[in-house]
Design an enzyme around this catalytic site. Structure first.
Site, short mmCIF file in Angstrom:
data_model
loop_
_atom_site.label_atom_id
_atom_site.label_comp_id
_atom_site.label_asym_id
_atom_site.label_seq_id
_atom_site.Cartn_x
_atom_site.Cartn_y
_atom_site.Cartn_z
N ASP A 1 109.13 -3.09 -15.37
CA ASP A 1 107.89 -2.62 -15.98
C ASP A 1 108.03 -1.21 -16.52
O ASP A 1 108.72 -0.35 -15.93
CB ASP A 1 106.74 -2.66 -14.98
N GLU B 1 96.96 -13.46 -16.25
CA GLU B 1 98.09 -13.27 -15.36
C GLU B 1 97.73 -12.11 -14.44
O GLU B 1 97.68 -10.95 -14.87
CB GLU B 1 99.37 -12.95 -16.14
#
Length: 268
Positions: A58, A47
Site C-alpha cells: 500500500d 472492499e
C-alpha cells in the site's frame, strides 16, 4: 454468509463500481450510515479491509488510513459486529483480511468459519503464503465462502489459470505492479487483451483496480471490457480530507460516488 452475486445485472453495455475503504476510517460508528449511502447510490461492492499495519503493498494514503483505524481499536470482531447490524439490498461486501495480522492468529479454519457466519459476501486474504493456498482454497470451498482472487497483467499463465480457478466472487486484476495509489503509465487500454484472456479462463466477473481516480478511468476500463472498476486510494483520500476538515465523510463520499458516475461508463 449471504449468497449474493457480485456486480449483478451487468451486461455488455455497462460497468460495475467497487470502492475500497479501511474499516474504522471513518470510525465504525459511521459505517452503518456509510453503507446505507453506498447501497442507495447503487455502488456494487465495498472492499472493506480489517485494518493492519505496515502494508508493503500500500501507498501512504491507505497506510495512514489503516493507522487511523487501528488507533480507533478496530479489529475483526468489531468490524463483523458492525456489519451484522446493517442490511443491504444492492451493495456487496468483500472483506479483506491480512494473513499475518488477522488470519494466522485466529487460525485458518476458525477464521473461514467466522467469515462464513458473517454478513459479508466475499473474502480476499492479503499476503496469503503460497504454501497455504491449497488449504485456503479447500477451507473456503468447504465452507461455501466466495473468494476474491487476484492477478496482474504480466502474471505467468499458470498464475492466471490458478487465480481464475480460485475466483468465485470476482477476479481482481491489479492494473500494474506497484503500490496502491499508483497508476499504469500506459493507461488502461492495453488491459483489453488481458481481460479477454481471463474471460476464457473463468466465469467470475473481472474487476480492475490501481490508478482508478475518477470517471475518466472508470470509462476507460469500461471500454477495455472490465466488469467493474475498483476505486481505492482516491476514495480513502476523500475520507482523509473530510476528517482533517471536520466534514461529514459520508456526505463527501456520496459526492465522490456521484462524480464517478457522472460520465458515461458505457463500453465502446
Amino acid at each position: 454468509m449471504p449468497d449474493r452475486a457480485f456486480f449483478p445485472g451487468r451486461g455488455p453495455a455497462d460497468i460495475g463500481l467497487a470502492l475500497f475503504l479501511n474499516a474504522g476510517d471513518p470510525p465504525l460508528s459511521v459505517l452503518p450510515d456509510l453503507l446505507q449511502m453506498l447501497d442507495e447510490s447503487e455502488v456494487d461492492c465495498l472492499e472493506l479491509a480489517v485494518p493492519f499495519p505496515n502494508s508493503i503493498t500500500d501507498g501512504p494514503v491507505i497506510r495512514q488510513s489503516a493507522d487511523r483505524a487501528l488507533a480507533e481499536g478496530t479489529d475483526l470482531d468489531a468490524v463483523l459486529k458492525c456489519l451484522d447490524s446493517v442490511r443491504l439490498r444492492h451493495t456487496r461486501i468483500a472483506l479483506l483480511a491480512d494473513w499475518s495480522h488477522t488470519v494466522r492468529p485466529l487460525g485458518l479454519q476458525e477464521f473461514v468459519a467466522t467469515v462464513r457466519d458473517a454478513a459479508v459476501d466475499g473474502l480476499l486474504v492479503h499476503g496469503l503464503p503460497p504454501l497455504r493456498r491449497a488449504a485456503y482454497r479447500e477451507a473456503t470451498a468447504e465452507a461455501g465462502v466466495q473468494v476474491v482472487a487476484t492477478c496482474y497483467p504480466r502474471s505467468a499463465s499458470a498464475v492466471l489459470t490458478e487465480s481464475a480457478a480460485t475466483a468465485s466472487a470476482y477476479l481482481y486484476l491489479v492494473a500494474h505492479y506497484g503500490r496502491t495509489g499508483s497508476a499504469p503509465a500506459a493507461g488502461f487500454t492495453h488491459l483489453g487483451a488481458v481481460i479477454d484472456d481471463l474471460r476464457d479462463r473463468t466465469d467470475a466477473p473481472i474487476a480492475v483496480g490501481f490508478g482508478v481516480r475518477g470517471p475518466a478511468e472508470v470509462a476507460a476500463l469500461a471500454a477495455a471490457g472490465a466488469d467493474a472498476a475498483v476505486v481505492g486510494s482516491a476514495a480513502v483520500a476523500v475520507v482523509e480530507r473530510a476528517l482533517a476538515e471536520r466534514r461529514d465523510a459520508v456526505e463527501d463520499l456520496a459526492g465522490f460516488v456521484a462524480t464517478l458516475k457522472s460520465t458515461t461508463t458505457q463500453r465502446s
